[in-house]
Design an enzyme around this catalytic site. Structure first.
Site, PDB file in Angstrom:
ATOM      1  N   TYR A  11       0.783  -1.316   0.041  1.00  0.00           N
ATOM      2  CA  TYR A  11       0.086   0.094   0.137  1.00  0.00           C
ATOM      3  C   TYR A  11       0.972   1.276  -0.120  1.00  0.00           C
ATOM      4  O   TYR A  11       0.621   1.968  -1.073  1.00  0.00           O
ATOM      5  CB  TYR A  11      -0.915   0.044   1.202  1.00  0.00           C
ATOM      6  CG  TYR A  11      -1.699   1.129   1.526  1.00  0.00           C
ATOM      7  CD1 TYR A  11      -2.078   2.071   0.610  1.00  0.00           C
ATOM      8  CD2 TYR A  11      -1.995   1.596   2.847  1.00  0.00           C
ATOM      9  CE1 TYR A  11      -2.830   3.129   0.750  1.00  0.00           C
ATOM     10  CE2 TYR A  11      -2.503   2.638   3.254  1.00  0.00           C
ATOM     11  CZ  TYR A  11      -3.074   3.600   2.211  1.00  0.00           C
ATOM     12  OH  TYR A  11      -3.722   4.810   2.504  1.00  0.00           O
ATOM     13  N   ALA A  74       8.951  -3.234   3.295  1.00  0.00           N
ATOM     14  CA  ALA A  74       8.374  -4.496   3.298  1.00  0.00           C
ATOM     15  C   ALA A  74       8.440  -5.161   4.853  1.00  0.00           C
ATOM     16  O   ALA A  74       9.406  -4.565   5.570  1.00  0.00           O
ATOM     17  CB  ALA A  74       9.525  -5.370   2.637  1.00  0.00           C
ATOM     18  N   TYR A 141       4.339  -6.114  17.117  1.00  0.00           N
ATOM     19  CA  TYR A 141       4.438  -5.072  15.915  1.00  0.00           C
ATOM     20  C   TYR A 141       5.460  -4.045  16.160  1.00  0.00           C
ATOM     21  O   TYR A 141       6.523  -3.992  15.506  1.00  0.00           O
ATOM     22  CB  TYR A 141       3.252  -4.662  15.463  1.00  0.00           C
ATOM     23  CG  TYR A 141       2.975  -3.929  14.366  1.00  0.00           C
ATOM     24  CD1 TYR A 141       4.103  -3.924  13.192  1.00  0.00           C
ATOM     25  CD2 TYR A 141       2.488  -2.638  14.323  1.00  0.00           C
ATOM     26  CE1 TYR A 141       4.290  -2.858  12.220  1.00  0.00           C
ATOM     27  CE2 TYR A 141       2.386  -1.615  13.434  1.00  0.00           C
ATOM     28  CZ  TYR A 141       3.384  -1.712  12.471  1.00  0.00           C
ATOM     29  OH  TYR A 141       3.472  -0.739  11.408  1.00  0.00           O
TER      30      TYR A 141
END
Ligand code: UDP
Length: 323
Positions: A11, A74, A141
């Site tokens: 995106y 990425a 994350y």
């Protein structure tokens, strides 16, 4: 400049590639298409279908492209998923991230621009959030992104790799050509717009008992085009540093949904659900440093404009990218 963009089929990467090319840069995209889409890669870019897991693949790509700069988009990006599959996050974001850093040093790449996240901070002590706040991530994350940030700081100090780290707040919006399409969509705005498009019966609110005025989480939404602009400014020779990218204004999940209703002119059916693990109640950026040092000036700071651009893209691509 010759720029190698990892995750350039994803995106934010796809929009940055478009902007780099428009600005006259030469671009090679490296992507394994696990999340990205081949048709999200601007036709003017060289495309390398890579697999960072394959020994030597990353180094070979950097040797082949010989870039002046690497933009590393990425990675795995979902807070919720990271809470159930931390292994994926440490592997994709840290282990594979280090392969890019090593290849950059090995091949004499001057600059590394890294997509980090406001999730590195965890729940902040004060708002809006400046870059000096302590980093205390509450999900894998954020932790995995912070680990690569730390490695970058040492690679800069010891190897002289110029590093620009962008801590994105909530990326949203689209250009005419490129927008947000995840095979499994977990993000708020695309999920709400799916309801407006008639592709879903309802959307869900994860948690209505947060300590915020309407009980739902508050986030700072930033246009993907403005993120791309910041990346371009990050390429300035000699520039390095850590920069928040956000608009300094927080919107609750309910406010986002009502803005989507306003923009689309359609009613959105909502179902209230429990909290999603790993979500801090409020994240709002202070991006003064990016404005001051990089000269960053967001062109689309208004939530309504951000959502309108996403809505235009989703209407044109109701099924997302074809592949
Ligand atoms: N959210 C929600 N319903 C959804 C998707 C997200 O209520 O279908 C909430 C989520 O819990 C968070 C906010 O919306 O508080 C933004 O979530 P998103 O996944 O878009 O981005 P994140 O902040 O996790 O990067």
């Amino acid at each position: 400049m010759n720029v190698l963009v990892t995750g350039g089929a994803g995106y934010i990467g796809s929009v940055c590639v478009e902007h780099l090319l428009n600005a006259g840069h030469q671009v090679a995209v490296y992507d394994n298409l696990s999340e990205g889409h081949r048709s999200a890669v601007d036709a003017r870019a060289t495309f390398i279908l890579g697999e960072p897991e394959r020994e030597g693949d990353v180094l070979e790509a950097v040797r082949r492209v010989r870039p002046d700069a690497i933009m590393h988009f990425a990675g795995s990006t979902l807070v919720g998923e990271s809470m159930t599959n931390p292994k994926k996050y440490f592997h994709n974001n840290v282990v594979n991230g280090l392969r890019w850093l090593d290849a950059a040093v090995e091949c004499g790449v001057k600059k590394f621009v890294f997509s980090s996240t406001c999730a590195v901070y965890g729940p902040p002590e004060r708002l809006p959030m400046t870059e000096e706040l302590p980093t205390r991530p509450i999900n894998p994350y954020g932790e995995s992104k912070l680990m690569l940030e730390r490695a970058l700081a040492w690679y800069q100090r010891v190897y002289g790799l110029e590093c620009v780290i962008f801590r994105y707040f909530n990326a949203a919006g689209a250009t005419e050509k490129f927008g947000e399409h995840h095979r499994i969509e977990t993000h708020l705005i695309p999920n709400v717009l799916k309801v407006a498009l008639g592709r879903a019966a309802h959307c869900e609110i994860y948690g209505t008992d947060y300590p915020t005025p309407d009980g739902t989480c508050i986030r700072d939404y930033v246009h993907v085009v403005d993120l791309a602009q910041a990346h371009m400014l990050g390429l300035q020779p000699g520039r390095s540093g850590i920069y928040n990218l956000g608009n300094g204004e927080g919107f609750s999940v309910r406010e986002v949904i009502s803005t989507c209703e306003k923009v689309t002119g359609r009613a959105i059916r909502v179902i209230e659900k429990p909290r999603r693990p790993g979500d801090p109640p409020r994240l709002v950026a202070a991006a003064d440093k990016a404005r001051r040092e990089l000269g960053w000036q967001p062109r689309f700071p208004k939530l309504e404009d951000i959502i309108a651009s996403a809505w235009a893209w989703h209407q044109k691509h109701p099924d997302g990218y074809p592949d």
